[in-house]
Write a protein that holds these residues in place. Structure first.
Motif, PDB file in Angstrom:
ATOM      1  N   ALA B  45       0.838  -1.208   0.000  1.00  0.00           N
ATOM      2  CA  ALA B  45       0.000   0.000   0.000  1.00  0.00           C
ATOM      3  C   ALA B  45       0.869   1.253   0.000  1.00  0.00           C
ATOM      4  O   ALA B  45       0.566   2.242  -0.681  1.00  0.00           O
ATOM      5  N   ALA B  46       1.971   1.201   0.763  1.00  0.00           N
ATOM      6  CA  ALA B  46       2.883   2.351   0.799  1.00  0.00           C
ATOM      7  C   ALA B  46       3.521   2.551  -0.577  1.00  0.00           C
ATOM      8  O   ALA B  46       3.691   3.691  -1.031  1.00  0.00           O
ATOM      9  N   LEU B  47       3.856   1.465  -1.250  1.00  0.00           N
ATOM     10  CA  LEU B  47       4.431   1.580  -2.597  1.00  0.00           C
ATOM     11  C   LEU B  47       3.394   2.207  -3.539  1.00  0.00           C
ATOM     12  O   LEU B  47       3.728   3.081  -4.341  1.00  0.00           O
ATOM     13  N   GLN B  48       2.149   1.781  -3.422  1.00  0.00           N
ATOM     14  CA  GLN B  48       1.094   2.319  -4.291  1.00  0.00           C
ATOM     15  C   GLN B  48       0.901   3.820  -4.049  1.00  0.00           C
ATOM     16  O   GLN B  48       0.671   4.574  -4.989  1.00  0.00           O
ATOM     17  N   ARG B  49       1.026   4.242  -2.799  1.00  0.00           N
ATOM     18  CA  ARG B  49       0.934   5.683  -2.509  1.00  0.00           C
ATOM     19  C   ARG B  49       2.075   6.450  -3.177  1.00  0.00           C
ATOM     20  O   ARG B  49       1.879   7.528  -3.727  1.00  0.00           O
ATOM     21  N   LEU B  50       3.294   5.881  -3.127  1.00  0.00           N
ATOM     22  CA  LEU B  50       4.435   6.524  -3.803  1.00  0.00           C
ATOM     23  C   LEU B  50       4.155   6.688  -5.295  1.00  0.00           C
ATOM     24  O   LEU B  50       4.424   7.729  -5.890  1.00  0.00           O
ATOM     25  N   ILE B  51       3.628   5.623  -5.891  1.00  0.00           N
ATOM     26  CA  ILE B  51       3.371   5.640  -7.335  1.00  0.00           C
ATOM     27  C   ILE B  51       2.308   6.683  -7.665  1.00  0.00           C
ATOM     28  O   ILE B  51       2.463   7.488  -8.584  1.00  0.00           O
ATOM     29  N   GLY B  52       1.240   6.693  -6.861  1.00  0.00           N
ATOM     30  CA  GLY B  52       0.093   7.528  -7.193  1.00  0.00           C
ATOM     31  C   GLY B  52       0.226   8.969  -6.739  1.00  0.00           C
ATOM     32  O   GLY B  52      -0.215   9.893  -7.429  1.00  0.00           O
ATOM     33  N   GLU B  53       0.850   9.159  -5.579  1.00  0.00           N
ATOM     34  CA  GLU B  53       0.812  10.487  -4.957  1.00  0.00           C
ATOM     35  C   GLU B  53       2.155  11.204  -5.002  1.00  0.00           C
ATOM     36  O   GLU B  53       2.236  12.388  -4.711  1.00  0.00           O
ATOM     37  N   GLU B  54       3.218  10.472  -5.289  1.00  0.00           N
ATOM     38  CA  GLU B  54       4.539  11.118  -5.303  1.00  0.00           C
ATOM     39  C   GLU B  54       5.230  10.968  -6.641  1.00  0.00           C
ATOM     40  O   GLU B  54       6.461  10.933  -6.728  1.00  0.00           O
ATOM     41  N   ASN B  55       4.428  10.816  -7.681  1.00  0.00           N
ATOM     42  CA  ASN B  55       4.933  10.907  -9.046  1.00  0.00           C
ATOM     43  C   ASN B  55       5.873   9.765  -9.417  1.00  0.00           C
ATOM     44  O   ASN B  55       6.812   9.957 -10.181  1.00  0.00           O
ATOM     45  N   ASP B  56       5.608   8.581  -8.839  1.00  0.00           N
ATOM     46  CA  ASP B  56       6.332   7.365  -9.237  1.00  0.00           C
ATOM     47  C   ASP B  56       7.849   7.570  -9.244  1.00  0.00           C
ATOM     48  O   ASP B  56       8.510   7.470 -10.291  1.00  0.00           O
ATOM     49  N   PRO B  57       8.449   7.823  -8.089  1.00  0.00           N
ATOM     50  CA  PRO B  57       9.864   8.231  -8.070  1.00  0.00           C
ATOM     51  C   PRO B  57      10.821   7.130  -8.546  1.00  0.00           C
ATOM     52  O   PRO B  57      10.555   5.943  -8.384  1.00  0.00           O
ATOM     53  N   VAL B  58      11.911   7.591  -9.101  1.00  0.00           N
ATOM     54  CA  VAL B  58      12.986   6.677  -9.501  1.00  0.00           C
ATOM     55  C   VAL B  58      13.573   6.012  -8.256  1.00  0.00           C
ATOM     56  O   VAL B  58      13.814   6.671  -7.244  1.00  0.00           O
ATOM     57  N   HIS B  59      13.785   4.703  -8.300  1.00  0.00           N
ATOM     58  CA  HIS B  59      14.506   3.992  -7.244  1.00  0.00           C
ATOM     59  C   HIS B  59      15.980   3.859  -7.604  1.00  0.00           C
ATOM     60  O   HIS B  59      16.835   4.176  -6.812  1.00  0.00           O
ATOM     61  N   TYR B  60      16.250   3.366  -8.800  1.00  0.00           N
ATOM     62  CA  TYR B  60      17.665   3.245  -9.168  1.00  0.00           C
ATOM     63  C   TYR B  60      17.873   3.320 -10.667  1.00  0.00           C
ATOM     64  O   TYR B  60      16.956   3.127 -11.450  1.00  0.00           O
ATOM     65  N   GLU B  61      19.127   3.612 -11.010  1.00  0.00           N
ATOM     66  CA  GLU B  61      19.558   3.702 -12.403  1.00  0.00           C
ATOM     67  C   GLU B  61      20.851   2.901 -12.554  1.00  0.00           C
ATOM     68  O   GLU B  61      21.689   2.905 -11.651  1.00  0.00           O
ATOM     69  N   VAL B  62      20.992   2.259 -13.687  1.00  0.00           N
ATOM     70  CA  VAL B  62      22.209   1.501 -13.993  1.00  0.00           C
ATOM     71  C   VAL B  62      22.659   1.890 -15.405  1.00  0.00           C
ATOM     72  O   VAL B  62      21.842   1.905 -16.326  1.00  0.00           O
ATOM     73  N   PHE B  63      23.947   2.216 -15.535  1.00  0.00           N
ATOM     74  CA  PHE B  63      24.519   2.640 -16.815  1.00  0.00           C
ATOM     75  C   PHE B  63      25.565   1.633 -17.270  1.00  0.00           C
ATOM     76  O   PHE B  63      26.439   1.250 -16.473  1.00  0.00           O
ATOM     77  N   GLU B  64      25.509   1.256 -18.530  1.00  0.00           N
ATOM     78  CA  GLU B  64      26.479   0.286 -19.077  1.00  0.00           C
ATOM     79  C   GLU B  64      26.892   0.670 -20.500  1.00  0.00           C
ATOM     80  O   GLU B  64      26.083   1.223 -21.254  1.00  0.00           O
ATOM     81  N   VAL B  65      28.114   0.347 -20.853  1.00  0.00           N
ATOM     82  CA  VAL B  65      28.510   0.262 -22.258  1.00  0.00           C
ATOM     83  C   VAL B  65      28.855  -1.208 -22.477  1.00  0.00           C
ATOM     84  O   VAL B  65      29.843  -1.699 -21.936  1.00  0.00           O
ATOM     85  N   PRO B  66      28.030  -1.939 -23.203  1.00  0.00           N
ATOM     86  CA  PRO B  66      28.212  -3.394 -23.249  1.00  0.00           C
ATOM     87  C   PRO B  66      29.442  -3.829 -24.030  1.00  0.00           C
ATOM     88  O   PRO B  66      29.928  -3.114 -24.909  1.00  0.00           O
ATOM     89  N   VAL B  67      29.925  -4.997 -23.687  1.00  0.00           N
ATOM     90  CA  VAL B  67      31.017  -5.683 -24.398  1.00  0.00           C
ATOM     91  C   VAL B  67      30.474  -7.037 -24.845  1.00  0.00           C
ATOM     92  O   VAL B  67      29.368  -7.420 -24.445  1.00  0.00           O
ATOM     93  N   PRO B  68      31.210  -7.777 -25.675  1.00  0.00           N
ATOM     94  CA  PRO B  68      30.702  -9.094 -26.093  1.00  0.00           C
ATOM     95  C   PRO B  68      30.435  -9.992 -24.874  1.00  0.00           C
ATOM     96  O   PRO B  68      31.233 -10.024 -23.937  1.00  0.00           O
TER      97      PRO B  68
END
Lengths: 191, 191
Positions: B45-68
């Motif tokens: 329910a707390a997660l649903q409130r975050l999504i609905g009332e706090e603009n679905d905030p970013v939790h994490y980001e991951v950046f990669e430049v892939p290799v084979p």
């Protein structure tokens, strides 16, 4: 993928000093002084003067806490290469291939400035700039040496590679790399 | 060691921002928002409130430049986990096993504070503190999730793992990890 040969160990953490470039409680601590670098620099007489007249200064240190040298594990280290010149040539590491040649190595530069100097056994040559926040990808098959082109800061890097890779100095002690990095009139020259 | 299957590529460098926790020119940029994390936190329910009332905030980001994705290559990333709470539970990543289970992962923490939370499929459980300069070794076979227990700073980590490892969410979406990390009276509680 040889599942049965990968030992199951427990997780652990290691404390690094990202500014000083050291690892607390390291089990392996490699120290290379000028006298360990005989044969690697262009100006052997200048190296001999460093050894004899300047108290055999440290060139670089590498700190490790080893893990099993089996497929699936990763070795890692923090390395610190001091600034300095041997004649006109910048302080550098010996450089190595991996004993298992088709294994990569990652260097994340945390402090200082310099270059990763690389070659393949077939004669390819490359350099990549190292500076804080720059990660250099040393692909499988490439021998690699780091060079500190700064005037006062150590070159500090965090590195990671497959734990089974091993070190192979191969033809480097005899042939070196195709080019060297010199300080000429305050500029870095690759020649 | 399957030499013939390791592609020969040229060296390259990638620019990271070690404070902001991002990679310039990343080819892969994963963004996980609250709405991507349904089913992972104790308090739905707390997660649903975050999504609905706090603009679905970013939790994490991951950046990669892939290799084979072949033996001998290494994948690497920089990840940034925001601070925050879902009810009393700290923001965290989903967590994963590797598709090739006997492969390790290294996390070098560059900023912030938190924990690496780990388990094996056989029921072992472990946590390791993450703070600037601390490297956590996630051995082969251990599923792993990072948790940001700070109040204001992102948890920024550089990571490396064998390029063929792959991600496997396995039983995590259904069973989670044996314990969760909660903020209770300003303290981190593992329960």
């Amino acid at each position: 993928m040889q599942t049965q040969q990968t030992p199951l160990i427990n997780p652990f953490g290691v404390e690094l000093d990202l500014e000083k470039g050291l690892m607390r409680g390291a089990k392996n601590h490699l120290v290379r002084r000028a006298s360990d670098m005989r044969g690697y620099y262009a100006d052997a007489a200048a190296l001999q003067r460093l050894i004899g007249e300047e108290n055999d200064p440290v060139h670089y240190e590498v700190f490790e806490v080893p893990v099993p040298e089996n497929y699936g594990h990763l070795m890692y280290c923090i390395s610190t290469l001091r600034p300095g010149l041997v004649g006109q040539e910048y302080f550098m590491t010996k450089g190595h291939y991996h004993s298992i040649p088709n294994t990569a190595e990652i260097y994340l530069c945390l402090r200082g400035e310099g270059y990763m100097v690389m070659k393949t056994a077939e004669g390819k040559f490359a350099t990549e700039r190292m500076t804080r926040g720059r990660m250099v990808y040393v692909p499988p098959f490439w021998a690699h040496r780091s060079v500190n082109t700064g005037t006062s800061e150590p070159l500090v890097s965090f590195c990671a590679y497959p734990a089974e890779a091993g070190h192979n100095y191969g033809d480097i002690a005899v042939q070196g790399f195709p080019k060297r990095l010199f300080a000429k009139n305050g500029e870095c020259v690759v020649a």
